[in-house]
Design a protein around this motif. Structure first.
Motif, mmCIF file in Angstrom:
data_model
loop_
_atom_site.group_PDB
_atom_site.id
_atom_site.type_symbol
_atom_site.label_atom_id
_atom_site.label_comp_id
_atom_site.label_asym_id
_atom_site.label_seq_id
_atom_site.Cartn_x
_atom_site.Cartn_y
_atom_site.Cartn_z
ATOM 1 N N LEU A 229 0.819 -1.216 -0.185
ATOM 2 C CA LEU A 229 0.082 0.165 -0.134
ATOM 3 C C LEU A 229 0.834 1.384 0.010
ATOM 4 O O LEU A 229 0.661 2.242 -0.864
ATOM 5 C CB LEU A 229 -0.966 -0.196 0.989
ATOM 6 C CG LEU A 229 -2.030 1.165 1.387
ATOM 7 C CD1 LEU A 229 -2.955 1.241 0.099
ATOM 8 C CD2 LEU A 229 -2.682 0.619 2.694
ATOM 9 N N PHE A 230 2.144 1.176 0.749
ATOM 10 C CA PHE A 230 2.695 2.309 0.790
ATOM 11 C C PHE A 230 3.295 2.481 -0.404
ATOM 12 O O PHE A 230 3.435 3.763 -1.002
ATOM 13 C CB PHE A 230 3.953 2.104 1.923
ATOM 14 C CG PHE A 230 4.868 3.451 2.227
ATOM 15 C CD1 PHE A 230 4.234 4.790 2.431
ATOM 16 C CD2 PHE A 230 6.412 3.218 2.164
ATOM 17 C CE1 PHE A 230 4.961 5.439 2.628
ATOM 18 C CE2 PHE A 230 7.059 4.314 2.274
ATOM 19 C CZ PHE A 230 6.261 5.513 2.608
ATOM 20 N N TRP A 231 3.734 1.604 -1.063
ATOM 21 C CA TRP A 231 4.537 1.604 -2.670
ATOM 22 C C TRP A 231 3.613 2.536 -3.479
ATOM 23 O O TRP A 231 3.803 3.206 -4.196
ATOM 24 C CB TRP A 231 4.697 0.138 -2.950
ATOM 25 C CG TRP A 231 5.180 0.350 -4.475
ATOM 26 C CD1 TRP A 231 6.540 0.592 -4.828
ATOM 27 C CD2 TRP A 231 4.377 0.005 -5.591
ATOM 28 N NE1 TRP A 231 6.570 0.435 -6.417
ATOM 29 C CE2 TRP A 231 5.264 0.228 -6.828
ATOM 30 C CE3 TRP A 231 2.853 -0.240 -5.645
ATOM 31 C CZ2 TRP A 231 4.830 0.103 -8.009
ATOM 32 C CZ3 TRP A 231 2.608 -0.457 -7.191
ATOM 33 C CH2 TRP A 231 3.513 -0.285 -8.374
ATOM 34 N N ALA A 232 2.305 1.862 -3.437
ATOM 35 C CA ALA A 232 1.203 2.249 -4.355
ATOM 36 C C ALA A 232 0.653 3.809 -4.038
ATOM 37 O O ALA A 232 0.477 4.498 -5.042
ATOM 38 C CB ALA A 232 -0.332 1.411 -4.163
ATOM 39 N N VAL A 233 0.700 4.272 -2.988
ATOM 40 C CA VAL A 233 0.264 5.676 -2.909
ATOM 41 C C VAL A 233 1.366 6.821 -3.068
ATOM 42 O O VAL A 233 0.969 7.932 -3.161
ATOM 43 C CB VAL A 233 -0.167 6.002 -1.275
ATOM 44 C CG1 VAL A 233 -1.284 5.078 -0.715
ATOM 45 C CG2 VAL A 233 0.967 5.724 -0.197
ATOM 46 N N ARG A 234 2.622 6.259 -3.387
ATOM 47 C CA ARG A 234 3.548 7.268 -3.670
ATOM 48 C C ARG A 234 3.659 7.230 -4.933
ATOM 49 O O ARG A 234 4.361 6.654 -5.860
ATOM 50 C CB ARG A 234 4.986 6.620 -3.111
ATOM 51 C CG ARG A 234 5.071 6.904 -1.480
ATOM 52 C CD ARG A 234 6.205 6.409 -0.935
ATOM 53 N NE ARG A 234 6.243 4.996 -1.084
ATOM 54 C CZ ARG A 234 7.504 4.267 -1.006
ATOM 55 N NH1 ARG A 234 8.628 4.766 -0.945
ATOM 56 N NH2 ARG A 234 7.324 3.192 -0.999
ATOM 57 N N GLY A 235 2.718 8.074 -5.891
ATOM 58 C CA GLY A 235 2.636 8.199 -7.096
ATOM 59 C C GLY A 235 1.262 7.487 -7.668
ATOM 60 O O GLY A 235 0.698 8.038 -8.884
ATOM 61 N N GLY A 236 0.531 6.887 -6.985
ATOM 62 C CA GLY A 236 -0.696 6.177 -7.520
ATOM 63 C C GLY A 236 -2.068 7.110 -6.883
ATOM 64 O O GLY A 236 -3.055 6.544 -7.195
ATOM 65 N N GLY A 237 -1.808 8.331 -6.716
ATOM 66 C CA GLY A 237 -2.785 9.288 -6.083
ATOM 67 C C GLY A 237 -3.568 8.523 -5.111
ATOM 68 O O GLY A 237 -3.371 7.843 -4.344
ATOM 69 N N GLY A 238 -5.167 9.026 -5.353
ATOM 70 C CA GLY A 238 -6.086 8.693 -4.052
ATOM 71 C C GLY A 238 -6.784 7.329 -4.577
ATOM 72 O O GLY A 238 -8.005 7.081 -3.933
ATOM 73 N N ASN A 239 -6.094 6.522 -5.384
ATOM 74 C CA ASN A 239 -6.722 5.221 -5.646
ATOM 75 C C ASN A 239 -7.046 4.388 -4.499
ATOM 76 O O ASN A 239 -7.995 3.401 -4.807
ATOM 77 C CB ASN A 239 -5.962 4.564 -6.766
ATOM 78 C CG ASN A 239 -6.307 4.933 -8.103
ATOM 79 O OD1 ASN A 239 -7.313 4.648 -8.563
ATOM 80 N ND2 ASN A 239 -5.590 5.734 -8.823
ATOM 81 N N ARG A 486 -12.616 6.453 -7.381
ATOM 82 C CA ARG A 486 -12.283 6.499 -8.730
ATOM 83 C C ARG A 486 -12.143 7.825 -9.368
ATOM 84 O O ARG A 486 -11.817 7.922 -10.396
ATOM 85 C CB ARG A 486 -13.643 5.860 -9.559
ATOM 86 C CG ARG A 486 -14.793 6.317 -9.293
ATOM 87 C CD ARG A 486 -15.850 5.656 -9.998
ATOM 88 N NE ARG A 486 -16.281 4.208 -9.560
ATOM 89 C CZ ARG A 486 -17.118 3.321 -10.177
ATOM 90 N NH1 ARG A 486 -17.591 3.877 -11.025
ATOM 91 N NH2 ARG A 486 -16.901 2.236 -9.829
ATOM 92 N N LEU A 487 -12.305 8.871 -8.697
ATOM 93 C CA LEU A 487 -12.298 10.169 -9.196
ATOM 94 C C LEU A 487 -10.791 10.561 -9.030
ATOM 95 O O LEU A 487 -10.352 11.290 -7.977
ATOM 96 C CB LEU A 487 -13.256 11.190 -8.271
ATOM 97 C CG LEU A 487 -14.676 10.921 -8.736
ATOM 98 C CD1 LEU A 487 -15.493 11.804 -8.193
ATOM 99 C CD2 LEU A 487 -14.923 11.073 -10.423
ATOM 100 N N ASN A 488 -9.983 10.204 -9.794
ATOM 101 C CA ASN A 488 -8.431 10.155 -9.833
ATOM 102 C C ASN A 488 -7.697 9.941 -11.157
ATOM 103 O O ASN A 488 -8.706 9.343 -12.068
ATOM 104 C CB ASN A 488 -7.924 9.616 -8.511
ATOM 105 C CG ASN A 488 -8.415 8.250 -8.308
ATOM 106 O OD1 ASN A 488 -8.806 7.634 -9.389
ATOM 107 N ND2 ASN A 488 -8.913 7.959 -7.159
ATOM 108 N N ALA A 489 -6.520 9.576 -11.234
ATOM 109 C CA ALA A 489 -6.007 9.160 -12.380
ATOM 110 C C ALA A 489 -6.143 7.489 -12.073
ATOM 111 O O ALA A 489 -5.432 6.889 -11.294
ATOM 112 C CB ALA A 489 -4.546 9.382 -12.564
ATOM 113 N N ASN A 490 -7.397 7.035 -12.554
ATOM 114 C CA ASN A 490 -7.799 5.868 -12.037
ATOM 115 C C ASN A 490 -7.039 4.661 -12.608
ATOM 116 O O ASN A 490 -6.918 4.401 -13.643
ATOM 117 C CB ASN A 490 -9.368 5.596 -12.276
ATOM 118 C CG ASN A 490 -10.073 4.628 -11.480
ATOM 119 O OD1 ASN A 490 -10.765 3.787 -11.936
ATOM 120 N ND2 ASN A 490 -9.855 4.737 -10.259
#
Ligand SMILES: Cc1cc2nc3c(=O)[nH]c(=O)nc-3n(C[C@H](O)[C@H](O)[C@H](O)COP(=O)(O)OP(=O)(O)OC[C@H]3O[C@@H](n4cnc5c(N)ncnc54)[C@H](O)[C@@H]3O)c2cc1C
Length: 494
Positions: A229-239, A486-490
């Motif tokens: 999860l930590f990897w994903a939030v660093r660049g994956g936005g609010g997904n 989903r309201l992000n770079a989805n």
């Protein structure tokens, strides 16, 4: 909810310490006197009953705002005046528990959700029509641990909040070049600023997050706790959920830096652009140089070279000499100044009085044909009705592998943008068309785009995650299998 406001004010005025707070909240919830139409995730209409809304309001420490509320109109406004959305419900959260309650409510009613922190999303991803907005803008604490050189930052904090608290101790971290943007959206999508070539992106300086996931759990993620999860939030936005708190690495910076800009007339823009293209490659990582064909903060339309240098005086002087090497500039503000002064030099009113539109993409080099276009056919317009801007990348940003965090564009030299801002709603079509037309000439020289700025269709968005897409989709499936955020770079769940 005027009645609720009336009740709250009246009760508070007469309140004594002996009146339990819960009674006041319950009385406030009495103000909801109607069912509210809303939309589900799939776009179908639904109805939120008065009793469901009352129950949500009773559980909150913060506020529940409906369209009939006095504060609703200002709460729904985002930075970009072109975005005019009307959510069914705004939950203005006072803490992680409020966020979890709002997430649970939206899941139970299958509601469309938007998440808002600083509200600076250009395409307005932080609001929605008839859905539920989880608003973190009131959560703004910044708690600096001087010995550890870290800060706990609430998700609604603005860049300026962190800058001011950290600089009091001579510390700073990478944040945007405009300090009234929110930390949350900025850091979750990447985060470029005057320090990123030296310290890495804002997301590279995250040590941990507290995040509310789609199932309503308040979780923690770091290199050792839920590392996927930590990897994903660093660049994956609010997904992947709603981040409620960031822990950021701080570094000694300033308090003085060498900063400012030189302005050359548009007639010299080719030389200025060619100089910039060279300096973008050759500059030391303590220096960040941006370029603008635009109207400067001093109101001059021209070719501007902006600098922030946090290294030695001799290195800064040498670079300044090169920036001044095209002859007498129209304006020259380069000097030693407080880091805080430079960080806030581009801050504007928020919300912006302008209707804003922007397109951007990464370049790994300045192709001669791109320079030709920007130096020739591209015509910036007075004020900032049309401008082009290049935000410097490289340096420490490239020290991280493309797969090291979800932010993949580690080889970028710059983020090139074409943008405009205007006051007249009647000019929307014409201005947006002009920006798109200019962008069509720039885009072929770019590869990928910055998710925090663009509102791209689903396919370019997917491809833009590059080698990280499959892993992001797997993390999404684990934490948000129904794609509620989903309201992000989805990213679609795998
Ligand atoms: C004037 C201006 C200057 C800018 N300058 C820079 C710059 O120098 N460098 C740079 O990198 N970017 C810059 N940006 C872009 C900026 O990074 C994005 O607009 C960013 O989204 C702003 O964050 P925010 O919290 O204000 O966003 P919001 O509008 O609140 O949210 C944007 C997105 O992030 C999501 N989000 C927000 N908060 C959370 C949260 N707590 N948890 C999960 N998801 C959340 C939202 O759902 C939405 O998708 C600039 C933007 C503007 C308008």
């Amino acid at each position: 909810m005027q009645r609720r406001d009336f009740c709250t004010r009246t009760l508070l005025a007469g309140a004594t310490a002996s009146v339990p707070a819960i009674r006041l909240l319950a009385a406030a919830a009495d103000g909801i006197n109607t069912d509210v139409p809303a939309v589900t995730l799939s776009g179908e209409t639904t109805v939120l009953t008065k009793s469901a809304l009352e129950s949500l309001a009773r559980g909150l420490r913060g506020d529940l705002l409906l369209a009939t509320d006095a504060g609703y109109d200002s709460a729904r406004r985002l930075w970009n005046a072109m975005i005019d959305r009307h959510p069914a419900v705004i939950v203005r959260c006072s803490g992680a528990a409020d966020v979890a309650r709002a997430v649970n409510f939206s899941r139970e009613h299958d509601l469309l959700i938007a998440v808002r922190s600083g509200g600076h999303s250009f395409p307005g991803k932080s609001s929605c029509d008839q859905g539920l907005v989880i608003d973190l803008s009131r959560l703004r604490y910044v708690d600096v641990d001087v010995a550890a050189r870290t800060a706990r930052v609430a998700a609604g904090a603005l860049g300026a909040d962190v800058d001011r608290e950290a600089q009091f101790h001579g510390l700073a971290t990478t944040l945007g070049t405009v300090s009234d943007t929110g930390v949350a959206g900025l850091a979750l999508g990447g985060g470029f600023g005057w320090l990123s070539r030296r310290l890495g992106l804002a997301c590279d300086n995250l040590l941990a997050v507290e995040i509310v996931t789609a199932d309503g759990r308040i979780m923690h993620a770091s290199a050792t706790q839920n590392p996927d999860l930590f990897w994903a939030v660093r660049g994956g936005g609010g997904n992947f959920g709603v981040v409620t708190e960031f822990t950021c690495q701080l570094h000694p910076i300033g308090p003085q830096v060498y900063a400012g800009y030189v302005t050359y007339p548009l007639s010299r823009r080719r030389e200025a652009l060619e100089l910039y293209a060279r300096l973008a490659v050759e500059a030391p990582r303590e220096a960040n140089i941006d370029f603008g064909l635009e109207t400067s903060p001093a109101g001059q339309l021209g070719a501007h070279l902006y600098l922030c240098h946090t290294g030695s005086e001799s290195s800064a002087d040498a670079l300044a000499k090169r920036l001044r090497s095209l002859g007498q500039p129209m304006n020259d503000t380069l000097r030693r100044m407080p880091y805080l002064e430079w960080q806030s030099a581009f801050d504007g009113p928020s919300p912006s009085p302008f209707r804003n539109y922007l397109k951007s993409g990464f370049v790994t080099a300045f192709d001669a044909r791109l320079v030709d276009y920007l130096a020739g056919a591209f015509e910036p317009l007075p004020s900032f009705a049309l401008g082009a801007y290049s935000m410097h990348a490289g340096g420490a940003i490239g020290d991280v592998a493309p797969t090291g965090t979800a932010f993949a564009h580690r080889d970028a030299l710059a983020n090139v943008m074409v943008y405009g801002g205007w006051a007249d709603a009647g000019a929307d079509q014409e201005r947006v068309a002009a920006i798109r037309a200019a962008w069509e000439r720039v885009e072929p020289y770019t590869r990928g785009f910055y998710v925090n700025l663009n509102d791209a269709a689903a396919e370019p968005t997917r491809s833009n995650y590059g080698p990280n897409l499959a892993r992001l989709a797997a993390v999404k499936k684990r934490y948000d299998p129904h794609n509620r955020f989903r309201l992000n770079a989805n990213v679609q769940p795998a």
